[in-house]
Design a protein around this motif. Structure first.
Motif, mmCIF file in Angstrom:
data_model
loop_
_atom_site.group_PDB
_atom_site.id
_atom_site.type_symbol
_atom_site.label_atom_id
_atom_site.label_comp_id
_atom_site.label_asym_id
_atom_site.label_seq_id
_atom_site.Cartn_x
_atom_site.Cartn_y
_atom_site.Cartn_z
ATOM 1 N N CYS A 183 96.165 176.428 122.436
ATOM 2 C CA CYS A 183 97.250 175.891 121.439
ATOM 3 C C CYS A 183 98.604 176.536 121.379
ATOM 4 O O CYS A 183 98.647 177.701 121.578
ATOM 5 N N GLY A 184 99.657 175.699 120.848
ATOM 6 C CA GLY A 184 100.887 176.409 120.455
ATOM 7 C C GLY A 184 101.625 176.902 121.483
ATOM 8 O O GLY A 184 101.715 176.383 122.699
ATOM 9 N N THR A 185 102.223 178.054 120.944
ATOM 10 C CA THR A 185 102.760 178.993 122.251
ATOM 11 C C THR A 185 102.217 179.094 123.465
ATOM 12 O O THR A 185 102.504 179.056 124.753
ATOM 13 N N SER A 186 100.597 179.339 123.229
ATOM 14 C CA SER A 186 99.842 179.652 124.435
ATOM 15 C C SER A 186 99.671 178.311 125.308
ATOM 16 O O SER A 186 99.516 178.467 126.556
ATOM 17 N N SER A 225 94.651 182.785 124.763
ATOM 18 C CA SER A 225 94.943 183.108 123.380
ATOM 19 C C SER A 225 95.548 184.417 123.125
ATOM 20 O O SER A 225 94.987 185.338 123.397
ATOM 21 N N GLN A 226 96.583 184.587 122.251
ATOM 22 C CA GLN A 226 96.858 185.819 122.001
ATOM 23 C C GLN A 226 95.978 186.467 121.344
ATOM 24 O O GLN A 226 95.242 187.716 121.482
ATOM 25 N N SER A 227 95.514 185.748 120.156
ATOM 26 C CA SER A 227 94.759 186.433 119.273
ATOM 27 C C SER A 227 93.377 186.621 119.764
ATOM 28 O O SER A 227 92.382 187.450 119.154
ATOM 29 N N GLY A 228 92.825 185.484 120.362
ATOM 30 C CA GLY A 228 91.332 185.493 120.856
ATOM 31 C C GLY A 228 90.365 184.869 119.781
ATOM 32 O O GLY A 228 89.376 185.187 119.828
ATOM 33 N N THR A 237 91.358 181.878 118.061
ATOM 34 C CA THR A 237 91.681 180.488 117.478
ATOM 35 C C THR A 237 90.520 179.790 117.547
ATOM 36 O O THR A 237 89.862 179.398 118.876
ATOM 37 N N VAL A 277 104.532 186.301 112.921
ATOM 38 C CA VAL A 277 103.760 184.882 113.149
ATOM 39 C C VAL A 277 104.174 184.330 114.307
ATOM 40 O O VAL A 277 103.287 183.525 115.157
ATOM 41 N N ALA A 278 105.630 184.231 114.569
ATOM 42 C CA ALA A 278 106.169 183.645 115.747
ATOM 43 C C ALA A 278 105.791 184.453 116.910
ATOM 44 O O ALA A 278 105.995 185.690 117.085
ATOM 45 N N SER A 279 105.089 183.686 117.917
ATOM 46 C CA SER A 279 104.671 184.561 118.999
ATOM 47 C C SER A 279 105.999 184.843 119.999
ATOM 48 O O SER A 279 106.668 183.838 120.186
ATOM 49 N N LEU A 331 109.906 175.107 119.232
ATOM 50 C CA LEU A 331 108.582 175.512 118.268
ATOM 51 C C LEU A 331 109.325 176.831 117.828
ATOM 52 O O LEU A 331 109.126 176.844 116.462
ATOM 53 N N LYS A 332 109.896 177.629 118.331
ATOM 54 C CA LYS A 332 110.458 178.764 117.513
ATOM 55 C C LYS A 332 111.424 178.473 116.814
ATOM 56 O O LYS A 332 111.093 179.097 115.464
ATOM 57 N N GLU A 338 109.548 176.890 113.527
ATOM 58 C CA GLU A 338 108.319 177.288 112.702
ATOM 59 C C GLU A 338 109.187 178.484 111.744
ATOM 60 O O GLU A 338 108.720 178.915 110.757
ATOM 61 N N VAL A 374 94.753 181.095 113.846
ATOM 62 C CA VAL A 374 94.161 179.923 113.243
ATOM 63 C C VAL A 374 92.808 179.933 113.428
ATOM 64 O O VAL A 374 92.254 179.385 114.216
HETATM 65 C C1 F6R Z 1 103.703 180.254 117.668
HETATM 66 C C2 F6R Z 1 102.508 180.556 117.282
HETATM 67 C C3 F6R Z 1 101.320 179.747 117.500
HETATM 68 C C4 F6R Z 1 100.101 180.127 118.211
HETATM 69 C C5 F6R Z 1 98.808 179.361 118.534
HETATM 70 C C6 F6R Z 1 97.850 179.686 119.228
HETATM 71 O O1 F6R Z 1 104.773 181.174 117.853
HETATM 72 O O2 F6R Z 1 102.057 181.695 117.107
HETATM 73 O O3 F6R Z 1 101.553 178.310 117.854
HETATM 74 O O4 F6R Z 1 100.443 180.379 119.562
HETATM 75 O O5 F6R Z 1 98.381 179.159 117.174
HETATM 76 O O6 F6R Z 1 97.230 181.199 118.850
HETATM 77 P P1 F6R Z 1 96.810 181.895 119.914
HETATM 78 O O7 F6R Z 1 97.539 182.357 121.077
HETATM 79 O O8 F6R Z 1 96.240 183.341 119.007
HETATM 80 O O9 F6R Z 1 95.343 181.346 120.247
#
Ligand code: F6R
Length: 366
Positions: free
Chosen positions: A58-61, A105-108, A110, A156-158, A242-243, A246, A363
């Protein structure tokens, strides 16, 4: 905790040279330029025999995954699809046992990406994770993976997660391409040595910050922005847009430059600035003429170009100069000034950069 920076986002942008050192550490041999990813070594057969790779994110990923598609298709010659996890999971997708699903996924954490992972595993696919947070739900739910190791991302912005994701994808493509014998020695060495130099390259890129800050002041008036790029930098354009959206709440759209004439060019006037990525690559000439078309319609152009650029410099109102490395790694270089542009525009507009309205860092609900 912000290390002297006014916001986590700026700290994380500036951290990128060192987070990429951590990302690459132990994975590329500095003497031989050989790339080794344990997640690939342990599952060599799966990667060598994969019929298809499907990215879910999703999103940046998801933007990073579009770059991964390009890297893997060109270096490994494996067909790749990139899916929004939220769409994939509700579509009754076709998943086969010789497919590899890569969850990014950054957070792992989502929720949609985690659900896509569970679906893919049930269907018998091999699931590989590209995560930042060690021990996160997605990291645990996958069969194997490679962490990006960029440290905690608080803004929050990746930012640093994006450059880490693309770096891991480049290493993955090289490692798999080597095993599949689909990459020449010369290209393999060109890209792996450029990866080793990435931290120095990004130090160099960051020197544009004061100039980008000045540019940002000029453009706080805008209500809409277009970001253009082609090839490897089309996803970079999406990510730049996107940056800006947001954190500054300015509407922005990313497009592949040649699509402009199929509709969006109707939007162009003196009030609609364009950020055009025109670094040297095999579509440079085409991008240059796409930029001319915008200029002819009165659009203001900020172009991201190489230092020795002569052509696009003439059509642009403002330029941001970046060092040039292997074409497939240019998204990592170009994304940095775009992060800075969004950051400074948001700061000048008085936005809450680290905690934009309506957004959460991860998220975990769908
Ligand atoms: C944008 C941003 C979001 C995340 C997206 C996925 O700057 O941070 O679009 O990239 O919610 O999040 P992860 O990578 O944690 O699954």
């Amino acid at each position: 905790e912000k290390g002297g920076y006014p916001h986590f986002m700026l700290k994380e942008i500036y951290e990128q040279p060192s987070t990429l050192v951590d990302c690459i550490r132990g994975r590329i041999n500095p003497d031989t330029c050989e790339v080794k990813l344990s997640g690939v070594i342990d599952h060599r057969e799966k990667f060598v025999n994969a019929r298809r790779i499907i990215f879910v994110a999703c999103g940046t990923s998801w933007h990073a995954s579009l770059i991964g598609e390009h890297l893997i298709e060109s270096i490994c010659r494996i067909p790749v699809e990139v899916e929004y996890a939220s769409e994939f999971r509700y579509r009754n997708p076709i998943i086969r046992e010789d497919d590899i699903v890569i969850a990014v996924s950054q957070s792992g954490e989502t929720a949609d990406t985690l659900a896509a992972v569970e679906l893919a595993r049930k269907a018998g696919a091999f699931v590989f994770g590209i995560c930042n947070v060690v021990g996160s739900s997605i990291a645990r739910a996958t069969d194997s993976g490679a962490y990006i190791h960029v440290g905690p991302e608080i803004g929050v912005a990746s930012t640093k997660a994006f450059t880490g994701q693309v770096t891991v994808m480049a290493m993955l493509a090289l490692a798999v391409g080597r095993e599949r014998e689909t990459v020449s020695d010369a290209y393999y060495h060109e890209v792996s040595s450029a990866l080793l130099y990435l931290p120095e390259t990004l130090e160099e890129v960051l020197k544009v910050a004061p100039q980008v800050a000045d540019l940002a002041k000029i453009f706080t008036y805008a209500h809409n922005f277009i970001y253009l790029g082609r090839g490897y930098n089309y996803p970079t354009a999406l990510e730049g847009a996107l940056k800006l959206k947001e954190i500054s709440y300015i509407h922005a759209e990313g497009y592949p430059a040649a699509e402009m004439k199929h509709g969006p060019i109707a939007l162009i006037d003196a009030e609609m600035p364009t950020v055009a990525i025109a670094t040297p690559d095999h579509t440079y000439e085409k991008t240059a003429s796409n930029i001319e078309e915008i200029r002819a319609r009165g659009g203001k152009i900020i172009a991201v170009i190489a230092r020795d650029d002569r052509q696009v410099r003439r059509s642009a109102d403002y330029v941001i100069e970046v060092p040039v490395i292997a074409e497939c790694l240019m998204p990592i270089v170009v994304s940095v000034p775009l992060q800075l542009l969004a950051y400074y525009i948001a700061v000048y507009k008085g936005r809450n950069v680290d905690q934009p309205r309506n957004l959460a860092k991860s998220v975990t609900v769908e």
